[in-house]
Scaffold this motif. Structure first.
Motif, PDB file in Angstrom:
ATOM      1  N   ILE A 171      -5.266   2.333   0.470  1.00  8.13           N
ATOM      2  CA  ILE A 171      -3.854   2.737   0.382  1.00  8.13           C
ATOM      3  C   ILE A 171      -3.170   2.546   1.725  1.00  8.13           C
ATOM      4  CG2 ILE A 171      -2.327   4.725   0.064  1.00  8.13           C
ATOM      5  CD1 ILE A 171      -4.347   5.757  -2.028  1.00  8.13           C
ATOM      6  N   THR A 172      -3.860   2.958   2.818  1.00  4.90           N
ATOM      7  CA  THR A 172      -3.258   2.814   4.158  1.00  4.90           C
ATOM      8  C   THR A 172      -3.014   1.341   4.493  1.00  4.90           C
ATOM      9  OG1 THR A 172      -4.432   4.811   4.884  1.00  4.90           O
ATOM     10  CG2 THR A 172      -3.542   3.365   6.596  1.00  4.90           C
TER      11      THR A 172
ATOM     12  N   ARG B 166     -17.435   8.567  -0.270  1.00  4.86           N
ATOM     13  CA  ARG B 166     -17.283   7.171   0.134  1.00  4.86           C
ATOM     14  C   ARG B 166     -16.153   6.499  -0.665  1.00  4.86           C
ATOM     15  NH1 ARG B 166     -22.698   4.074  -0.401  1.00  4.86           N
ATOM     16  NH2 ARG B 166     -23.310   5.825   0.940  1.00  4.86           N
ATOM     17  N   TYR B 167     -16.128   6.845  -1.958  1.00  9.09           N
ATOM     18  CA  TYR B 167     -15.086   6.281  -2.814  1.00  9.09           C
ATOM     19  C   TYR B 167     -13.697   6.733  -2.360  1.00  9.09           C
ATOM     20  CZ  TYR B 167     -12.273   5.456  -7.002  1.00  9.09           C
ATOM     21  OH  TYR B 167     -11.292   5.071  -7.859  1.00  9.09           O
ATOM     22  N   GLU B 168     -13.555   8.033  -2.094  1.00  8.69           N
ATOM     23  CA  GLU B 168     -12.264   8.570  -1.651  1.00  8.69           C
ATOM     24  C   GLU B 168     -11.862   7.967  -0.310  1.00  8.69           C
ATOM     25  OE1 GLU B 168     -12.752  12.752  -1.623  1.00  8.69           O
ATOM     26  OE2 GLU B 168     -12.679  12.970  -3.818  1.00  8.69           O
ATOM     27  N   LYS B 169     -12.846   7.783   0.580  1.00  7.63           N
ATOM     28  CA  LYS B 169     -12.556   7.177   1.890  1.00  7.63           C
ATOM     29  C   LYS B 169     -12.051   5.749   1.718  1.00  7.63           C
ATOM     30  CE  LYS B 169     -14.718   6.242   6.383  1.00  7.63           C
ATOM     31  NZ  LYS B 169     -15.986   6.316   7.154  1.00  7.63           N
TER      32      LYS B 169
ATOM     33  N   ALA C 102       2.412  -3.871   3.066  1.00  7.80           N
ATOM     34  CA  ALA C 102       3.702  -3.869   2.375  1.00  7.80           C
ATOM     35  C   ALA C 102       4.854  -3.787   3.377  1.00  7.80           C
ATOM     36  CB  ALA C 102       3.763  -2.712   1.379  1.00  7.80           C
ATOM     37  N   ILE C 103       4.690  -2.908   4.385  1.00 11.06           N
ATOM     38  CA  ILE C 103       5.747  -2.771   5.408  1.00 11.06           C
ATOM     39  C   ILE C 103       5.904  -4.081   6.179  1.00 11.06           C
ATOM     40  CG2 ILE C 103       6.360  -1.624   7.567  1.00 11.06           C
ATOM     41  CD1 ILE C 103       5.085   0.924   6.441  1.00 11.06           C
ATOM     42  N   ILE C 104       4.758  -4.649   6.599  1.00  7.21           N
ATOM     43  CA  ILE C 104       4.824  -5.916   7.345  1.00  7.21           C
ATOM     44  C   ILE C 104       5.459  -7.011   6.482  1.00  7.21           C
ATOM     45  CG2 ILE C 104       3.424  -7.745   8.383  1.00  7.21           C
ATOM     46  CD1 ILE C 104       1.401  -5.533   9.160  1.00  7.21           C
ATOM     47  N   PHE C 105       5.036  -7.080   5.212  1.00  5.81           N
ATOM     48  CA  PHE C 105       5.587  -8.077   4.307  1.00  5.81           C
ATOM     49  C   PHE C 105       7.089  -7.888   4.131  1.00  5.81           C
ATOM     50  CE2 PHE C 105       6.701  -9.355  -0.045  1.00  5.81           C
ATOM     51  CZ  PHE C 105       6.351 -10.703   0.009  1.00  5.81           C
ATOM     52  N   LEU C 106       7.508  -6.602   3.979  1.00  5.84           N
ATOM     53  CA  LEU C 106       8.936  -6.322   3.809  1.00  5.84           C
ATOM     54  C   LEU C 106       9.725  -6.754   5.041  1.00  5.84           C
ATOM     55  CD1 LEU C 106      11.045  -5.051   1.953  1.00  5.84           C
ATOM     56  CD2 LEU C 106      10.613  -2.861   3.063  1.00  5.84           C
ATOM     57  N   VAL C 107       9.172  -6.475   6.231  1.00  8.03           N
ATOM     58  CA  VAL C 107       9.849  -6.881   7.468  1.00  8.03           C
ATOM     59  C   VAL C 107       9.942  -8.395   7.548  1.00  8.03           C
ATOM     60  CG1 VAL C 107       9.660  -6.900   9.984  1.00  8.03           C
ATOM     61  CG2 VAL C 107       9.187  -4.798   8.724  1.00  8.03           C
ATOM     62  N   VAL C 108       8.828  -9.078   7.217  1.00  5.41           N
ATOM     63  CA  VAL C 108       8.823 -10.547   7.258  1.00  5.41           C
ATOM     64  C   VAL C 108       9.822 -11.117   6.267  1.00  5.41           C
ATOM     65  CG1 VAL C 108       7.421 -12.602   6.801  1.00  5.41           C
ATOM     66  CG2 VAL C 108       6.452 -10.713   8.105  1.00  5.41           C
ATOM     67  N   VAL C 109       9.856 -10.531   5.046  1.00  3.87           N
ATOM     68  CA  VAL C 109      10.788 -11.013   4.021  1.00  3.87           C
ATOM     69  C   VAL C 109      12.226 -10.848   4.472  1.00  3.87           C
ATOM     70  CG1 VAL C 109      11.670 -10.554   1.701  1.00  3.87           C
ATOM     71  CG2 VAL C 109       9.209 -10.720   2.087  1.00  3.87           C
TER      72      VAL C 109
END
Length: 575
Positions: free
Chosen positions: A278-279, A269-272, A285-292
């Motif tokens: 992380i996903t 459960r912890y690993e999941k 992060a990708i969305i934020f980078l695109v918005v920035v």
């Protein structure tokens, strides 16, 4: 009589079967005890009344009862009782959002707890104070209380109290905008909270294993008892020992396997959760980078557009300002030459346009008729200020020169009447119904002999101040309450004249309303009385001294308050 009734109540109430005293019964008993001087019993019943009210949601009555009990216990120096009652009051006042009273009560709790050297109550008081200060938006004080509470919690190694302090510190730092410390304490809170939950989970596991052992043992014992009853098992001391040993070994094996399965389940459960975090974090992060990137591109374009527009505005503003400054030179050229006037009169002028150009102007004209030299002085306040006022001032200046120089009108009242008609015509007011106009103080001065002058004054909503040197006194001569540019006033007698015989060294002052209407930061006006005081104080001296004093007084009066209107004052001294 009241004492007897109270004693009867005290004797009767316990005898009633199944009697449950109401809140006010406790208070009645407390009041009775108090009247009898039994303060300890009175305080106890006030305390009971407070709890009864509190349980029924009657918080104001509860607070009142607790306050009465607290007063008695404070007089008795019962620190423990005072601590408890102050804490109750703090909680009630917090629930009813009376935070100042709550703060006072919890400060009392803190004082009593420190007297008793009770770290637990000291910690609780500090936490309650921090919560109250947050509600009152006193965040620096909340931080002090929370940090002091944290030191106590760390000394006691109480994880729940430590987590509570970290939460308060994170919230307080967030409220004051210190995101760095807020994030730091939030991370500490999260880590501590996780540690608490891990301990609780371990405790639950241990309790579960113990319960399973008990259940398995009970099951085995039941099976053995059944076998004994059926004659299948001979209960001896050795067989019972072997059976118990086997049951215990099996139970231990079951417990071990169960723990291993739970551990694997928790690990999976912890690993999941880690993979999910992380996903999601990667996607965020990708969305934020695109918005920035999008925002940066957009901001860059906006900056370029703003810079272009600002450059255009600066160019336009410079062109407009240059044009206005050129208009100022034209307007200054229109004003009379003071050196020429000073050949016949002592003259001083204070001319403060609100903007670069002014809607005020001062005017002088000399004309000789039948060997008599007439000198005309005027201060004119046109509608508006800045560029519109400057246009009006040029029209007014031209019309005054035309009326006297071309139409040969020398009576001040007649001049104002002609000025009114010509301005209405110039501005087409009959068709446009505009109300633009001007206020004017107009003086005609004629030297009668070496020591005397004739003054003829006419005013359109503007007065004139006469300072008579011999009497050492200034007086105001009022004009008519009719502006120039008034469609309704076409009667030649609308404007009247006032004739005065003045002496040498007397002074005539004409001024616009911008001087007396100028406010200070307290919204008080400069006012006519203040001007008269300055005139009476300074005019026995020179006009230059008077103007310097007036200018300093005006600057001091208005302080940092912006200038409200154009200001003009013209002083003419008779030689």
């Amino acid at each position: 009589m009241n004492k007897v009734i109270n004693i009867l109540l005290l004797l009767a109430i316990p005898l009633l079967t199944n009697f449950q005293p109401a809140e006010n019964d406790f208070e009645i008993l407390a009041d009775g005890y108090r009247q009898q001087g039994k303060t300890t019993q009175a305080a106890e019943y006030y305390n009971k009344a407070g709890y009864a009210y509190w349980n029924r949601g009657q918080k104001e009555q509860a607070a009142s009862a607790f306050e009465k009990a607290l007063t008695i216990f404070e007089q008795a120096n019962n620190t423990v009782a005072c601590l408890t009652l102050s804490n109750n009051l703090g909680l009630i006042y917090s629930e009813t959002e009376k935070y100042q009273k709550a703060e006072k009560s919890f400060l009392n709790v803190l004082r009593y707890a420190r007297l008793l050297k009770n770290n637990t109550e000291t910690f609780n008081a500090l936490v309650n104070l921090a919560n109250v200060e947050i509600e009152m938006e006193n965040y620096p004080i909340a931080l002090q209380h929370a940090k002091e509470a944290l030191n106590i919690a760390l000394e006691q190694n109480n994880l729940k109290n430590i987590a509570k302090c970290y939460s308060l510190l994170a919230e307080s730092y967030e409220k004051i905008g210190d995101s760095k410390n807020a994030f730091r304490y939030f991370e500490l809170y999260s880590a501590t909270d996780k540690k608490i939950k891990d301990q609780e989970m371990e405790l639950i596991k241990n309790m579960s294993a113990e319960e399973v052992n008990k259940a398995q043992l009970a099951k085995k014992m039941t099976e053995i008892e059944l076998k004994i009853k059926k004659g299948e098992l001979k209960l001896t001391q050795d067989s019972l020992f072997v059976t118990e040993k086997i049951a215990l070994q099996r139970q231990m094996e079951i417990t071990r396997k169960t723990a291993q399965l739970e551990q694997k389940e928790l690990q999976l459960r912890y690993e999941k959760n880690i993979r999910r975090i992380i996903t999601v974090s990667f996607l965020i992060a990708i969305i934020f980078l695109v918005v920035v990137i999008f925002m940066l591109i957009r901001i860059k374009k906006q900056k370029e557009e703003i810079l272009r527009q600002r450059n255009e505005l600066n160019i336009k503003n410079k062109n407009i300002t240059d044009s206005i400054f050129y208009g100022q030179r034209i307007q200054n050229a229109m004003l009379p030459d003071l050196k020429q006037i000073q050949e016949n009169f002592d003259t001083s002028v204070l001319f403060w346009p609100k903007d670069i150009v002014s809607g005020d102007f001062y005017w002088y004209h000399q004309v000789t008729i039948n060997q008599l030299n007439y000198h005309f002085f005027a201060v004119v306040d046109c509608t508006g200020h800045g560029v519109p006022g400057a246009f009006m001032s040029m029209i007014g200046n031209r019309l005054l020169n035309e009326i006297i120089g071309v139409r040969n009108k020398i009576q001040p009242a007649e001049i104002l009447y002609q000025l009114n008609l010509l301005l209405i015509s110039e501005l087409h007011q009959a068709a446009t119904h505009t109300i633009d106009g001007m206020d004017i103080a107009l003086c005609r001065i004629l030297k009668v002999d070496d020591n005397h002058y004739e003054l003829v004054f006419a005013g359109a909503k503007r007065p004139v101040i006469i300072y008579q040197h011999q009497q050492k006194e200034a007086k105001i001569i009022e004009g008519n309450l009719i502006s120039i540019g008034n469609l309704k006033q076409k009667n030649p007698k609308s404007y009247s004249e006032q004739h005065l015989l003045l002496n040498s060294h007397d002074t005539i002052l004409m001024y616009s309303d911008g001087l007396i209407d100028q406010p200070n930061p307290q919204r008080n006006k400069f006012g006519t009385p203040r001007l008269l005081n300055i005139v009476n104080e300074c005019l026995p001296g020179s006009l230059d001294t008077f103007m310097v004093h007036l200018e300093n007084s005006l600057e001091s009066f208005k302080h940092n308050e912006p200038q409200r209107d154009d200001i003009t004052i013209m002083a003419v001294g008779l030689k």
